[in-house]
Design a protein around this motif. Structure first.
Motif, PDB file in Angstrom:
ATOM      1  N   PHE A   1       0.837  -1.203   0.000  1.00  0.00           N
ATOM      2  CA  PHE A   1       0.000   0.000   0.000  1.00  0.00           C
ATOM      3  C   PHE A   1       0.875   1.257   0.000  1.00  0.00           C
ATOM      4  N   LEU A   2       1.898   1.259   0.819  1.00  0.00           N
ATOM      5  CA  LEU A   2       2.801   2.412   0.875  1.00  0.00           C
ATOM      6  C   LEU A   2       3.492   2.625  -0.469  1.00  0.00           C
ATOM      7  N   ALA A   3       3.941   1.549  -1.091  1.00  0.00           N
ATOM      8  CA  ALA A   3       4.585   1.653  -2.404  1.00  0.00           C
ATOM      9  C   ALA A   3       3.605   2.219  -3.430  1.00  0.00           C
ATOM     10  N   LYS A   4       2.369   1.754  -3.402  1.00  0.00           N
ATOM     11  CA  LYS A   4       1.335   2.249  -4.324  1.00  0.00           C
ATOM     12  C   LYS A   4       1.140   3.753  -4.164  1.00  0.00           C
ATOM     13  N   ASN A   5       1.248   4.220  -2.932  1.00  0.00           N
ATOM     14  CA  ASN A   5       1.037   5.637  -2.638  1.00  0.00           C
ATOM     15  C   ASN A   5       2.332   6.447  -2.586  1.00  0.00           C
ATOM     16  N   LYS A   6       3.411   5.836  -3.065  1.00  0.00           N
ATOM     17  CA  LYS A   6       4.718   6.492  -3.168  1.00  0.00           C
ATOM     18  C   LYS A   6       5.208   7.056  -1.839  1.00  0.00           C
ATOM     19  N   ILE A   7       4.972   6.292  -0.789  1.00  0.00           N
ATOM     20  CA  ILE A   7       5.447   6.681   0.546  1.00  0.00           C
ATOM     21  C   ILE A   7       6.660   5.826   0.871  1.00  0.00           C
ATOM     22  N   ARG A   8       7.777   6.469   1.078  1.00  0.00           N
ATOM     23  CA  ARG A   8       9.022   5.755   1.375  1.00  0.00           C
ATOM     24  C   ARG A   8       8.979   5.139   2.767  1.00  0.00           C
TER      25      ARG A   8
END
Length: 136
Positions: A52-59
């Motif tokens: 989910f974080l990768a999908k939302n470009k959150i490192r």
């Protein structure tokens, strides 16, 4: 580095494999597998959140700390972060039952505990996969 869509898909593939492993081990109803069951369930939830974080470009850094990961989810979706609050308790299962140096275990595992943790991981995986458009 893999493109973002591929990275998201990879995280969820790995999460799905861990979830499947947890369910297979749980079905054995054998306490010899309970430590591995909760480990793989924790990993499924962790990798789902990372997807989910990768999908939302959150490192995010390499961590098993679910509290850290859930706090990162709040950067994009506070309601989802609140929904994921119960996963914070899963951090314990990433290491406590895996390594021999963890001599003081927090609690003896039971089939019921393993079922509860696996069900939570399954719920988190399904919710986050759906939010990320990952076919199951």
């Amino acid at each position: 580095m893999a493109d973002q869509g591929r990275m998201v898909k990879d995280w969820f593939q790995k999460a799905a494999r861990d979830l499947k492993t947890a369910k297979l081990l749980l079905a054995q109803n054998n306490e010899d597998f309970w430590g591995a069951t909760v480990f793989h369930a924790q990993q499924a939830a962790e990798k789902s959140i990372k997807g989910f974080l990768a999908k939302n470009k959150i490192r995010f850094t390499k961590t098993h700390n679910m509290e850290v990961l859930v706090s990162l989810v709040a950067k994009t979706d506070t309601e989802l972060s609140e929904y994921l609050e119960p996963t914070k308790a899963l951090t314990l299962y990433a290491v406590a039952y895996r390594y021999p140096e963890e001599t003081e275990l927090p609690e003896p595992l039971t089939q019921a505990t393993c079922q509860k943790i696996t069900a939570l991981a399954d719920e988190v995986f399904n919710k986050l996969a759906a939010l990320c458009g990952i076919a199951q």
